[in-house]
Motif scaffolding. Sequence first.
Motif, short mmCIF file in Angstrom:
data_model
loop_
_atom_site.label_atom_id
_atom_site.label_comp_id
_atom_site.label_asym_id
_atom_site.label_seq_id
_atom_site.Cartn_x
_atom_site.Cartn_y
_atom_site.Cartn_z
N THR A 25 -2.02 54.75 93.34
CA THR A 25 -3.06 54.71 93.37
C THR A 25 -4.02 55.46 93.14
O THR A 25 -3.05 57.19 93.74
CB THR A 25 -3.87 53.10 94.61
OG1 THR A 25 -3.80 54.05 96.05
CG2 THR A 25 -3.06 52.07 94.68
N VAL A 26 -4.52 56.24 92.99
CA VAL A 26 -5.99 57.42 92.46
C VAL A 26 -7.20 56.93 93.38
O VAL A 26 -7.87 56.00 93.04
CB VAL A 26 -6.29 57.83 91.46
CG1 VAL A 26 -6.53 57.10 90.94
CG2 VAL A 26 -6.58 59.37 91.47
N THR A 27 -7.85 58.35 94.26
CA THR A 27 -8.76 57.65 94.66
C THR A 27 -9.89 58.40 94.17
O THR A 27 -9.21 59.14 92.50
CB THR A 27 -9.10 58.46 96.25
OG1 THR A 27 -8.74 60.35 96.32
CG2 THR A 27 -8.15 58.28 96.61
N HIS A 28 -11.40 58.18 93.90
CA HIS A 28 -12.74 59.33 92.92
C HIS A 28 -11.94 60.39 92.81
O HIS A 28 -11.86 60.94 94.25
CB HIS A 28 -13.75 58.65 94.04
CG HIS A 28 -14.23 56.62 93.49
ND1 HIS A 28 -13.81 56.38 92.23
CD2 HIS A 28 -13.97 56.08 94.38
CE1 HIS A 28 -14.30 55.32 92.06
NE2 HIS A 28 -14.34 54.66 93.67
N THR A 29 -11.85 60.74 91.96
CA THR A 29 -11.57 62.27 91.55
C THR A 29 -12.70 63.09 90.71
O THR A 29 -13.08 62.78 89.61
CB THR A 29 -10.37 62.41 90.53
OG1 THR A 29 -9.57 61.29 92.03
CG2 THR A 29 -10.14 63.92 91.23
N PRO A 30 -13.57 63.73 91.63
CA PRO A 30 -14.62 64.40 90.11
C PRO A 30 -14.20 65.26 89.44
O PRO A 30 -12.28 66.16 89.06
CB PRO A 30 -15.37 65.32 91.25
CG PRO A 30 -14.25 65.60 92.61
CD PRO A 30 -13.38 63.85 93.14
N ILE A 31 -14.51 65.75 88.23
CA ILE A 31 -14.73 66.57 87.36
C ILE A 31 -13.71 67.87 87.62
O ILE A 31 -14.87 68.63 88.75
CB ILE A 31 -15.43 66.95 86.45
CG1 ILE A 31 -16.07 65.27 85.17
CG2 ILE A 31 -14.96 68.33 85.28
CD1 ILE A 31 -17.70 65.66 84.27
#
Length: 130
Positions: A25-31
């Motif tokens: 799983t991946v967490t919210h990742t910004p640009i």
Amino acid sequence: PLPAGLVRFYQADSKQRLQLVGEDTVTHTPIGETATLELGKAFDVLARKTQTNWHTTANYQEASYEVVITNRKNTAATVEVFETPQGDWELTKTSIKPENAKVAPLKFNVPVAANTEAKLQYTIRNWVKR
């Protein structure tokens, strides 16, 4: 940006059929940021790291390590071993040359034949700052 969620990884087998090789799983990742995912663990390839020696002087501390990699698969494998020395360091001895011996993390590519084990041995010296 990358939204949070499940990521699955597939790889083609010898008959070009896609096989699931792992998921994470991946967490919210910004640009502009990096997302780190673990593909999975190989149950038939194991590694054991042991500190084999420790030496200290007024100018440095030196530690030696041995990584034993066991491959129980019927095919050869190349295992990437990473070491991240801290501070002002120097790789003084190694049984397998890393991709770059001057920049951390050190990355060793250790070939392991089918149904055997291989050993990586190295020594790192950390300079003591006064």
